[in-house]
Design a protein around this motif. Structure first.
Motif, PDB file in Angstrom:
ATOM      1  N   UNK A  13      35.689  -7.286  44.911  1.00  0.00           N
ATOM      2  CA  UNK A  13      35.152  -5.946  45.148  1.00  0.00           C
ATOM      3  C   UNK A  13      36.072  -4.876  44.584  1.00  0.00           C
ATOM      4  N   UNK A  14      37.362  -5.108  44.676  1.00  0.00           N
ATOM      5  CA  UNK A  14      38.344  -4.157  44.143  1.00  0.00           C
ATOM      6  C   UNK A  14      38.178  -4.006  42.639  1.00  0.00           C
ATOM      7  N   UNK A  41      34.399   3.397  40.992  1.00  0.00           N
ATOM      8  CA  UNK A  41      34.617   4.743  41.508  1.00  0.00           C
ATOM      9  C   UNK A  41      35.933   5.354  41.068  1.00  0.00           C
ATOM     10  N   UNK A  42      36.738   4.612  40.317  1.00  0.00           N
ATOM     11  CA  UNK A  42      38.065   5.118  39.953  1.00  0.00           C
ATOM     12  C   UNK A  42      37.999   6.329  39.025  1.00  0.00           C
ATOM     13  N   UNK A  43      36.861   6.571  38.419  1.00  0.00           N
ATOM     14  CA  UNK A  43      36.783   7.695  37.476  1.00  0.00           C
ATOM     15  C   UNK A  43      36.744   9.050  38.187  1.00  0.00           C
ATOM     16  N   UNK A  44      36.351   9.073  39.436  1.00  0.00           N
ATOM     17  CA  UNK A  44      36.249  10.334  40.171  1.00  0.00           C
ATOM     18  C   UNK A  44      37.177  10.358  41.364  1.00  0.00           C
ATOM     19  N   UNK A  45      37.301  11.533  41.981  1.00  0.00           N
ATOM     20  CA  UNK A  45      38.148  11.655  43.169  1.00  0.00           C
ATOM     21  C   UNK A  45      37.441  11.062  44.383  1.00  0.00           C
ATOM     22  N   UNK A  64      47.316  -0.237  50.116  1.00  0.00           N
ATOM     23  CA  UNK A  64      47.558   0.972  50.904  1.00  0.00           C
ATOM     24  C   UNK A  64      46.254   1.578  51.428  1.00  0.00           C
ATOM     25  N   UNK A  65      45.739   0.998  52.493  1.00  0.00           N
ATOM     26  CA  UNK A  65      44.509   1.495  53.102  1.00  0.00           C
ATOM     27  C   UNK A  65      44.546   1.244  54.604  1.00  0.00           C
ATOM     28  N   UNK A  69      42.719   7.769  49.869  1.00  0.00           N
ATOM     29  CA  UNK A  69      42.735   6.331  49.569  1.00  0.00           C
ATOM     30  C   UNK A  69      41.883   6.095  48.331  1.00  0.00           C
ATOM     31  N   UNK A  70      42.378   5.299  47.399  1.00  0.00           N
ATOM     32  CA  UNK A  70      41.696   5.088  46.125  1.00  0.00           C
ATOM     33  C   UNK A  70      40.282   4.553  46.330  1.00  0.00           C
ATOM     34  N   UNK A  71      39.343   5.025  45.503  1.00  0.00           N
ATOM     35  CA  UNK A  71      37.945   4.626  45.640  1.00  0.00           C
ATOM     36  C   UNK A  71      37.729   3.119  45.583  1.00  0.00           C
ATOM     37  N   UNK A  72      38.259   2.415  44.578  1.00  0.00           N
ATOM     38  CA  UNK A  72      38.074   0.960  44.540  1.00  0.00           C
ATOM     39  C   UNK A  72      38.694   0.255  45.741  1.00  0.00           C
ATOM     40  N   UNK A  73      39.783   0.798  46.263  1.00  0.00           N
ATOM     41  CA  UNK A  73      40.410   0.209  47.452  1.00  0.00           C
ATOM     42  C   UNK A  73      39.498   0.367  48.655  1.00  0.00           C
ATOM     43  N   UNK A  74      38.859   1.521  48.785  1.00  0.00           N
ATOM     44  CA  UNK A  74      37.917   1.704  49.895  1.00  0.00           C
ATOM     45  C   UNK A  74      36.751   0.725  49.776  1.00  0.00           C
TER      46      UNK A  74
END
Length: 363
Positions: free
Chosen positions: A48-49, A54-58, A228-229, A253-258
């Motif tokens: 999933x990571x 989603x990493x392209x946006x905030x 880090x989540x 928290x980074x989008x892909x991490x979420x």
């Protein structure tokens, strides 16, 4: 010009001598000092990571709607607590940054208060957070011992259950009642809740959300520390305040991490497997230390052994263990001035590394 704040040495950086001694053994040191996970992150979580775009946006600082819903579902399913994902939960960038930064934000919220109350034997970041907020760090053994003046000045009361380093299970309802009676926010660090050995896992949120926050991490339960989540949940007013101030601080928290965390929070099977691994490792290390003459009782929770050092000298015990069987442990003073006579053993090495230590001891 005054010198100002000089950061102290990071505790684990003081172990270089001990590590060097342990490394003299064939096969090297078996490092049981830092509680960092060693087992694989679940494949579905890693997939999933990598798949999320989603990493392209905030990412939203508070956490995506799906992440907050997954956290609320996990709290209900595993800990029996009901929270509103729209108002009572938000994401954090790993829970350590939350612990360290919270007193700064609480002091801005109420400048008349300047004290952080924290367990006398505990994770060092509770006290450091107070220091970084130019506040008083006041340790306690029991909330009954906290003075009226310290309570009046308190920004928050920290509790940690199961506790690091002792494995103790705290009375969270009693702590919540104490805080509510005095208007002191009670922040319950529950990152080891899934690793409760005596009784069922608990959360302060089972007492209700008013006046309390529970802090949870995916680092330990999902072997996801590098991502880090985590999240905090509880009092709607306090969650809203922290959401807003943390948004201004750019804490996201980074989008892909979420996205990966949503998968992790929805799967209980891998956590049950991890529970079994940690329990067996703690049991093995308890037996090993017992055979070497140390009193190393099983904890009520978490994956640490809290061991009394012979003669009260934890550094000497750490050197001796490094010399004898090549393991590295943490002297108790890392966890407060009242802990100098103990050392902590983290059951975080793979089974083959623990077997190496056992073989060196002839166990």
């Amino acid at each position: 010009m005054s010198a100002g704040f000089v950061p102290p040495p990071y505790p684990y950086e003081r172990l270089e001598e001990i590590i060097a001694i342990a490394n003299r053994h064939e096969g090297g040191a078996v490092d049981l000092s830092i509680g960092t996970p060693c087992d694989p992150t679940p494949p579905a979580v890693r997939a999933a990571l990598c798949a999320d775009e989603s990493s392209r946006g905030y990412p939203p600082s508070i956490g995506t709607t799906a992440f907050r819903a997954a956290a609320a579902g996990w709290l209900a399913r595993r800990l029996g607590a009901s929270v509103d994902p729209g108002r009572e939960i938000a994401a954090c960038v790993g829970t350590k940054e939350f612990v360290a930064s919270l007193p700064q934000y609480l002091r801005l919220r109420d400048p008349s208060r300047d004290t952080v109350l924290y367990p006398a034997i505990s994770y060092p970041t509770y006290a450091m957070g107070a220091t970084l907020a130019a506040s008083r760090a006041v340790p306690y053994f029991s909330v009954a011992d906290i003075s009226a003046d310290d309570a009046r000045r308190a920004l928050c009361l920290w509790v940690n259950s199961p506790a690091n380093p002792t494995g103790r299970i705290e009375d969270l309802e009693h702590a919540a009642d104490w805080g509510r009676e005095r208007g002191v926010p009670v922040i319950s660090d529950e990152c080891y809740a899934e690793f409760t050995w005596s009784g069922a896992p608990d959360t302060i949120l089972r007492t209700g959300t008013h006046g309390v926050l529970a802090l949870h991490s995916l680092s330990k339960r999902d072997n996801f520390a590098g991502a880090r989540i985590g999240f905090y949940a509880g009092d709607a007013e306090l969650v809203h305040y922290l959401r807003e101030v943390r948004k201004h601080a750019g804490l996201m928290a980074a989008g892909p991490v979420q996205a990966a965390a949503i998968v992790a929070l929805g799967d209980d099977a891998h956590v049950d497997e991890q529970r079994s691994r940690y329990l067996l490792r703690v049991q093995r290390l308890s037996r090993l230390l017992g055979e070497l003459g140390y009193l190393a009782p099983m904890p009520d929770g978490a994956f640490y052994l809290w061991v009394e050092a012979p003669g009260g000298d934890a550094w000497q015990a750490a050197r001796r263990l490094a010399e004898q069987i090549g393991i590295v442990v943490s002297p108790g003073e890392f966890y407060g001035a009242h802990s100098a006579g103990y050392f902590r053993v983290a059951a975080v090495q793979p089974d083959d590394r623990i077997a190496l230590a056992e073989a060196r001891a002839g166990a």
